[in-house]
Write an enzyme that holds these catalytic residues in place. Structure first.
Site, PDB file in Angstrom:
ATOM      1  N   ASP A   1      45.037 -23.365  35.392  1.00  0.00           N
ATOM      2  CA  ASP A   1      46.442 -23.331  35.001  1.00  0.00           C
ATOM      3  C   ASP A   1      46.504 -22.680  33.621  1.00  0.00           C
ATOM      4  O   ASP A   1      45.961 -23.208  32.651  1.00  0.00           O
ATOM      5  CB  ASP A   1      46.976 -24.766  34.958  1.00  0.00           C
ATOM      6  CG  ASP A   1      48.433 -24.822  34.506  1.00  0.00           C
ATOM      7  OD1 ASP A   1      48.952 -23.773  34.038  1.00  0.00           O
ATOM      8  OD2 ASP A   1      49.042 -25.892  34.611  1.00  0.00           O
TER       9      ASP A   1
ATOM     10  N   CYS B   1      59.480 -10.157  36.168  1.00  0.00           N
ATOM     11  CA  CYS B   1      60.252  -9.184  36.951  1.00  0.00           C
ATOM     12  C   CYS B   1      61.519  -9.855  37.479  1.00  0.00           C
ATOM     13  O   CYS B   1      61.958  -9.624  38.587  1.00  0.00           O
ATOM     14  CB  CYS B   1      59.417  -8.597  38.091  1.00  0.00           C
ATOM     15  SG  CYS B   1      58.754  -9.810  39.217  1.00  0.00           S
TER      16      CYS B   1
ATOM     17  N   LYS C   1      47.473  -5.196  36.484  1.00  0.00           N
ATOM     18  CA  LYS C   1      47.509  -5.037  35.024  1.00  0.00           C
ATOM     19  C   LYS C   1      46.141  -5.345  34.419  1.00  0.00           C
ATOM     20  O   LYS C   1      45.707  -4.662  33.480  1.00  0.00           O
ATOM     21  CB  LYS C   1      48.597  -5.926  34.418  1.00  0.00           C
ATOM     22  CG  LYS C   1      49.981  -5.510  34.905  1.00  0.00           C
ATOM     23  CD  LYS C   1      51.092  -6.333  34.340  1.00  0.00           C
ATOM     24  CE  LYS C   1      52.400  -6.055  35.065  1.00  0.00           C
ATOM     25  NZ  LYS C   1      52.449  -6.641  36.431  1.00  0.00           N
TER      26      LYS C   1
HETATM   27  C1  LIG Z   1      53.795 -11.882  38.336  1.00  0.00           C
HETATM   28  S1  LIG Z   1      52.332 -12.392  39.060  1.00  0.00           S
HETATM   29  C2  LIG Z   1      51.114 -11.538  38.119  1.00  0.00           C
HETATM   30  C3  LIG Z   1      50.912 -10.101  38.511  1.00  0.00           C
HETATM   31  C4  LIG Z   1      49.695  -9.505  37.896  1.00  0.00           C
HETATM   32  N1  LIG Z   1      49.700  -9.607  36.457  1.00  0.00           N
HETATM   33  C5  LIG Z   1      49.474  -8.053  38.285  1.00  0.00           C
HETATM   34  O1  LIG Z   1      49.777  -7.163  37.514  1.00  0.00           O
HETATM   35  O2  LIG Z   1      48.976  -7.792  39.380  1.00  0.00           O
HETATM   36  C6  LIG Z   1      52.154 -14.020  38.494  1.00  0.00           C
HETATM   37  C7  LIG Z   1      50.869 -14.694  38.942  1.00  0.00           C
HETATM   38  O3  LIG Z   1      50.755 -15.910  38.200  1.00  0.00           O
HETATM   39  C8  LIG Z   1      50.170 -16.896  39.036  1.00  0.00           C
HETATM   40  N2  LIG Z   1      50.495 -18.201  38.428  1.00  0.00           N
HETATM   41  C9  LIG Z   1      51.526 -19.032  38.691  1.00  0.00           C
HETATM   42  N3  LIG Z   1      51.492 -20.094  37.873  1.00  0.00           N
HETATM   43  C10 LIG Z   1      50.422 -19.929  37.069  1.00  0.00           C
HETATM   44  C11 LIG Z   1      49.840 -20.689  36.028  1.00  0.00           C
HETATM   45  N4  LIG Z   1      50.388 -21.859  35.634  1.00  0.00           N
HETATM   46  N5  LIG Z   1      48.716 -20.242  35.452  1.00  0.00           N
HETATM   47  C12 LIG Z   1      48.151 -19.082  35.839  1.00  0.00           C
HETATM   48  N6  LIG Z   1      48.651 -18.310  36.830  1.00  0.00           N
HETATM   49  C13 LIG Z   1      49.780 -18.728  37.421  1.00  0.00           C
HETATM   50  C14 LIG Z   1      50.793 -16.628  40.377  1.00  0.00           C
HETATM   51  O4  LIG Z   1      50.014 -17.198  41.414  1.00  0.00           O
HETATM   52  C15 LIG Z   1      50.824 -15.098  40.396  1.00  0.00           C
HETATM   53  O5  LIG Z   1      49.659 -14.604  40.991  1.00  0.00           O
END
Ligand SMILES: C[S@@+](CC[C@H](N)C(=O)[O-])C[C@H]1O[C@@H](n2cnc3c(N)ncnc32)[C@H](O)[C@@H]1O
Length: 508
Positions: free
Chosen positions: A177, A247, A132
């Protein structure tokens, strides 16, 4: 804490039985339960999205016509083409040439709802693996800035890979984060929260191992999701937009998170109904577990997998009122220790390829580790959190041999008028597998034909000859049907041979 995933055969009936047991609580929400379960166990079609900086969907479809799969336009996204479920578009030559990225159709939705515009500054708070963020970077263009943030540093390599392949000079990645993203980063026109979630919408594609999530995990992840949405609301400018998406099917991760944050923000974000034309999403859930949600939640949408044969998805857009107080902290701007004119630092690497026009216009060059990186001149990364990677590597900083990177060749090689070898389909495939190729005499002749070059440059390239000699030993750009594939090293022989310099890491 999450539900255990055990090895399980990928038998459709077993997966269906497991899905039926794990997802039973959603049965009252789904009109056609059997169709829903059926789609969960079958491979799903995906999409390819044209790299707007290089070509449009029609040209992409034309280049792939007669190829490995039938492609059909996605009616509601003008850059995307549907690909059959059994195809592997991540292995096609045009993918390796950076002409498109692969995204599941439901994943196109949050970016469409975010609606990024040229020149804007956009934050993707949870960005890896970067599909994205890449799409947003294409939309905001060379005058815009995208910050792709991710909590897990190891997941950023996929983002970096996309930056190189697709030539995203307007993107910086950060590691933080997202729930605590520094406000010093400044305000953004738009913020995407593609939140970490239980991913129920995708779990059953991997087999029947998923046993559901423990209530403790659900409540922990919902807390993370709310923190991310809250922070996004703080980071977006007055008048700007936030999109929250998961998702997962679970109302606890979707409607309930939105309901909770809307109540806390008390008008600080206003839900706005965005419906990409041609898509038939379902309404969000109005109540769950005895709790009625804020009516604003209905501005969001759900995609059930069986409606469009996509993954499951929930998404909602919010606008921040234009008269909201401006952010307290002024934006911190990252200042590169060194930033140079690409014509001076990259220009000499490209000289022998005689690139038409001014391929380095609108770019600057910075040094990152061993590489000189090309960055869009208007790109502005925050100082806090510190950028991890910015832009596209163009050449080694200290390498005395003037070798263009593959990423640079993909960006500018279309305009090369000298030292270009137009290859056949078989040579293209060999090159992308890092095998040597043997150019035919007419290919070599065309490689040296560059009548428009000045005599001085022609002489210099051919070792001072009369311009009639064959091309000299050295780097060449390989192209297929006018599309640059990367760099090779030509040994004129005889017999002539081109050593593939295609990146090892990209080889299939
Ligand atoms: C659903 S995926 C995102 C997919 C991405 N937007 C794409 O289109 O390729 C969620 C991501 O958020 C990361 N994540 C988890 N907790 C997070 C946090 N507190 N802050 C930032 N990223 C985080 C995960 O490691 C993961 O890579």
């Amino acid at each position: 804490m999450s539900g255990a995933e055990t090895k399980h055969p990928k038998h459709p009936e077993a997966i269906k039985a497991r899905a039926e047991a794990v997802l039973a609580r959603y049965k009252p929400l789904i009109a056609d339960w059997d169709a829903f379960l059926d789609v969960l166990v079958r491979p799903k079609p995906t999409c390819i999205v044209a790299n707007a900086a290089r070509l449009d969907r029609d040209r992409l479809a034309g280049l792939l016509a007669g190829g490995p799969a039938d492609l059909t336009p996605v009616p509601w996204d003008r850059a995307a083409l549907r690909v059959p479920a059994d195809a592997r578009p991540g292995t096609w030559w045009a993918f390796l040439a950076g002409l498109y990225q692969v995204q599941e159709e439901a994943s196109l939705l949050p970016t469409a709802m975010l609606d990024p515009q040229p020149g804007e500054r956009v934050l993707d708070l949870c960005a890896a693996p970067g599909g994205k963020a890449a799409r947003i970077a294409m939309a905001v263009g060379p005058e815009g800035t995208v910050i792709a943030n991710e909590k897990e540093p190891r997941r950023l390599s996929a983002v970096r890979d996309k930056m190189k392949r697709l030539g995203l000079t307007n993107l910086t990645s950060t590691v933080h984060d997202g729930g605590d993203y520094p406000l010093e980063a400044g305000a953004f026109d738009r913020v995407l929260v593609d939140a970490p979630c239980t991913s129920e919408g995708t779990k059953f594609r991997q087999g029947a191992g998923y046993q559901g999530s423990e209530p403790e995990f659900l409540s922990w992840i919902a807390g993370q999701q709310a923190a991310l949405l809250r922070r996004a609301a703080q980071l977006v400018k007055p008048g700007g937009r936030v999109v929250y998406a998961t998702c997962s099917f679970a109302p606890e991760e979707n409607e309930a998170v939105v309901d909770r944050v809307l109540a806390e923000l008390d008008g600080g974000l206003q839900p706005v109904a965005v419906r990409p034309p041609g898509l038939q999403p379902a309404a969000p859930v109005a109540s769950w577990g005895g709790r009625a949600f804020d009516p604003g939640v209905q501005a969001g949408l759900r995609l059930w997998p069986h409606t469009h044969r996509t993954g499951g998805f929930f998404a909602i857009a919010f606008d921040k009122p234009a008269d909201a107080p401006p952010p307290a902290a002024p934006p911190s701007r990252h200042v590169d220790a060194w930033s140079g004119d690409p014509r001076q630092w990259i220009g000499p690497v490209l000289e022998k390829f005689d690139i038409a026009g001014d391929p380095l216009a609108g770019l600057r060059v910075i040094e990152r580790g061993d590489d000189l990186q090309l960055v869009a001149a208007g790109h502005s990364a925050p100082a806090k959190p510190a950028p991890v990677s910015t832009g596209v590597p163009a050449r080694r900083a200290r390498n005395r041999t003037p070798k263009p990177s593959t990423a640079l060749a993909l960006m500018v090689g279309g305009g090369a008028r000298a030292r270009v070898v137009e290859v056949t389909a078989a040579q293209r495939d060999a090159y992308q597998r890092r095998q040597p190729i043997q150019p035919a005499p007419d290919q070599l002749a065309a490689c040296q034909a560059r009548a428009h070059l000045s005599d001085a440059l022609r002489g210099a390239q051919d070792g001072g000859g009369d311009g009639m000699a064959g091309p000299a030993q050295g780097y060449v750009i390989l192209r297929y049907r006018g599309v640059p594939l990367g760099v090779g090293f030509l040994r004129p022989g005889p017999p002539a041979e081109i050593e593939s310099q295609f990146p090892r890491a990209w080889k299939l």
